[in-house]
Write a protein that holds these residues in place. Sequence first.
Motif, short mmCIF file in Angstrom:
data_model
loop_
_atom_site.label_atom_id
_atom_site.label_comp_id
_atom_site.label_asym_id
_atom_site.label_seq_id
_atom_site.Cartn_x
_atom_site.Cartn_y
_atom_site.Cartn_z
N LEU A 81 91.17 120.47 70.50
CA LEU A 81 89.84 120.36 69.92
C LEU A 81 88.97 119.57 70.88
CD1 LEU A 81 87.78 120.67 67.61
CD2 LEU A 81 88.69 118.54 66.64
N PHE A 82 87.87 120.17 71.32
CA PHE A 82 86.96 119.54 72.27
C PHE A 82 85.66 119.18 71.56
CE2 PHE A 82 84.08 118.94 75.70
CZ PHE A 82 84.82 118.67 76.84
N LEU A 83 85.32 117.90 71.55
CA LEU A 83 84.06 117.44 70.96
C LEU A 83 83.21 116.81 72.06
CD1 LEU A 83 85.41 115.66 67.74
CD2 LEU A 83 84.47 117.97 67.92
N GLU A 84 81.89 117.00 71.97
CA GLU A 84 80.99 116.49 72.99
C GLU A 84 79.73 115.99 72.29
OE1 GLU A 84 77.76 116.57 75.88
OE2 GLU A 84 78.00 118.01 74.25
N PHE A 85 79.35 114.73 72.56
CA PHE A 85 78.31 114.10 71.76
C PHE A 85 77.04 113.74 72.55
CE2 PHE A 85 81.97 112.68 68.92
CZ PHE A 85 81.73 113.69 68.00
N SER A 86 76.75 114.47 73.62
CA SER A 86 75.46 114.29 74.27
C SER A 86 74.43 115.14 73.56
CB SER A 86 75.55 114.68 75.75
OG SER A 86 75.78 116.08 75.87
N GLY A 87 73.16 114.88 73.82
CA GLY A 87 72.10 115.71 73.26
C GLY A 87 71.78 115.46 71.80
N ILE A 88 72.26 114.34 71.25
CA ILE A 88 71.94 114.01 69.86
C ILE A 88 70.65 113.19 69.83
CG2 ILE A 88 72.67 112.69 67.84
CD1 ILE A 88 75.53 113.40 68.49
N ALA A 160 74.77 106.73 71.00
CA ALA A 160 74.80 105.35 70.53
C ALA A 160 74.12 104.40 71.51
CB ALA A 160 76.25 104.92 70.30
N ASN A 161 74.29 104.65 72.80
CA ASN A 161 73.64 103.82 73.80
C ASN A 161 72.13 103.94 73.71
OD1 ASN A 161 76.08 102.90 74.83
ND2 ASN A 161 76.22 104.51 76.36
N ASP A 167 66.83 100.78 68.48
CA ASP A 167 66.85 100.19 67.14
C ASP A 167 68.24 99.63 66.87
OD1 ASP A 167 66.78 99.58 64.43
OD2 ASP A 167 65.59 101.35 63.89
N LEU A 168 68.42 98.35 67.13
CA LEU A 168 69.73 97.72 67.01
C LEU A 168 70.22 97.72 65.56
CD1 LEU A 168 72.04 96.32 68.45
CD2 LEU A 168 70.84 94.14 68.16
N ASN A 169 69.32 97.53 64.61
CA ASN A 169 69.72 97.54 63.21
C ASN A 169 70.24 98.92 62.79
OD1 ASN A 169 69.10 94.83 62.71
ND2 ASN A 169 66.96 95.31 62.25
N VAL A 205 80.58 105.84 78.80
CA VAL A 205 79.99 105.01 79.86
C VAL A 205 80.30 103.52 79.64
CG1 VAL A 205 77.83 104.30 80.97
CG2 VAL A 205 78.18 106.67 80.31
N THR A 206 80.21 103.06 78.39
CA THR A 206 80.36 101.63 78.12
C THR A 206 81.38 101.41 77.00
OG1 THR A 206 78.73 101.43 76.34
CG2 THR A 206 77.90 101.41 78.59
N PRO A 207 81.91 100.18 76.90
CA PRO A 207 82.83 99.85 75.82
C PRO A 207 82.13 99.34 74.57
CG PRO A 207 82.73 98.02 77.34
CD PRO A 207 81.82 99.08 77.90
N ILE A 208 80.80 99.31 74.54
CA ILE A 208 80.08 98.64 73.46
C ILE A 208 80.38 99.30 72.11
CG2 ILE A 208 77.80 98.08 72.56
CD1 ILE A 208 76.88 97.85 75.47
N MET A 209 80.34 100.62 72.07
CA MET A 209 80.55 101.33 70.80
C MET A 209 81.98 101.19 70.30
SD MET A 209 79.63 105.29 69.98
CE MET A 209 80.50 106.19 68.72
N LEU A 210 82.93 100.89 71.20
CA LEU A 210 84.32 100.73 70.77
C LEU A 210 84.46 99.61 69.76
CD1 LEU A 210 86.30 101.11 74.13
CD2 LEU A 210 86.28 102.69 72.20
#
Length: 210
Positions: A81-88, A160-161, A167-169, A205-210
């Motif tokens: 199963l391939f998921l890709e989350f760009s373009g949101i 998410a980035n 909007d951080l909230n 790209v970043t670990p922030i969302m983890l």
Amino acid sequence: NFATVIKNNYIYIDKTAFIRTLEDTGRHQVLLRPRRFGKSLFLSMLQYYYDVNSAKDFNSLFGHLAIGQNPTPDQNQYQVLFLEFSGIATDDHDGIYNSFNNKIGIALSGFFDKYNYPETVQQGLFQLTNASPADKMNYLLSWAKDQKLYLLIDEYDHFANSLMAEDLNHFRSIMGKGGFVRAFYEVLKAGTQQGIIDRLFITGVTPIML
């Protein structure tokens, strides 16, 4: 697309030897690297290597590469199963939710069709059009429980980035307790614990969302 690169004789830096390294390292992995690093092509390569439906093309795609000379036992053993989350789009909460949810629905529909699940499975997914991303993933796990599933997620943090910068909230509301993104990944965690998701590889790209 890995197959396009190979079949059209484009220049390809052979990274297939890393497949064995990854298998020896663990089953659930995250690769964080800058944009334009080659992450998406690497995932495309993994998809063709592990997909049970690509077994007939193994020699033409990998025969001249490192892993083709010394394949692992897991070669072409998975439903992928391939998921890709760009373009949101990140303009508003409903837009993010609907776009994320639609990507899940389209990917699952393609997955069920690719691996010839019964037509009733597709019908059941259609009835879940308005269900949450987490509920849709639970639906997949209920039908794939007897399969070996490899989950590939590209650009896991792309939207998410962007949202965090705007909007951080809002970012906290979808990532924190009760948020639909967190609920989605909680289902993936359950899928690994149950052994349904046998392998998982995520890029970002970043670990922030983890």
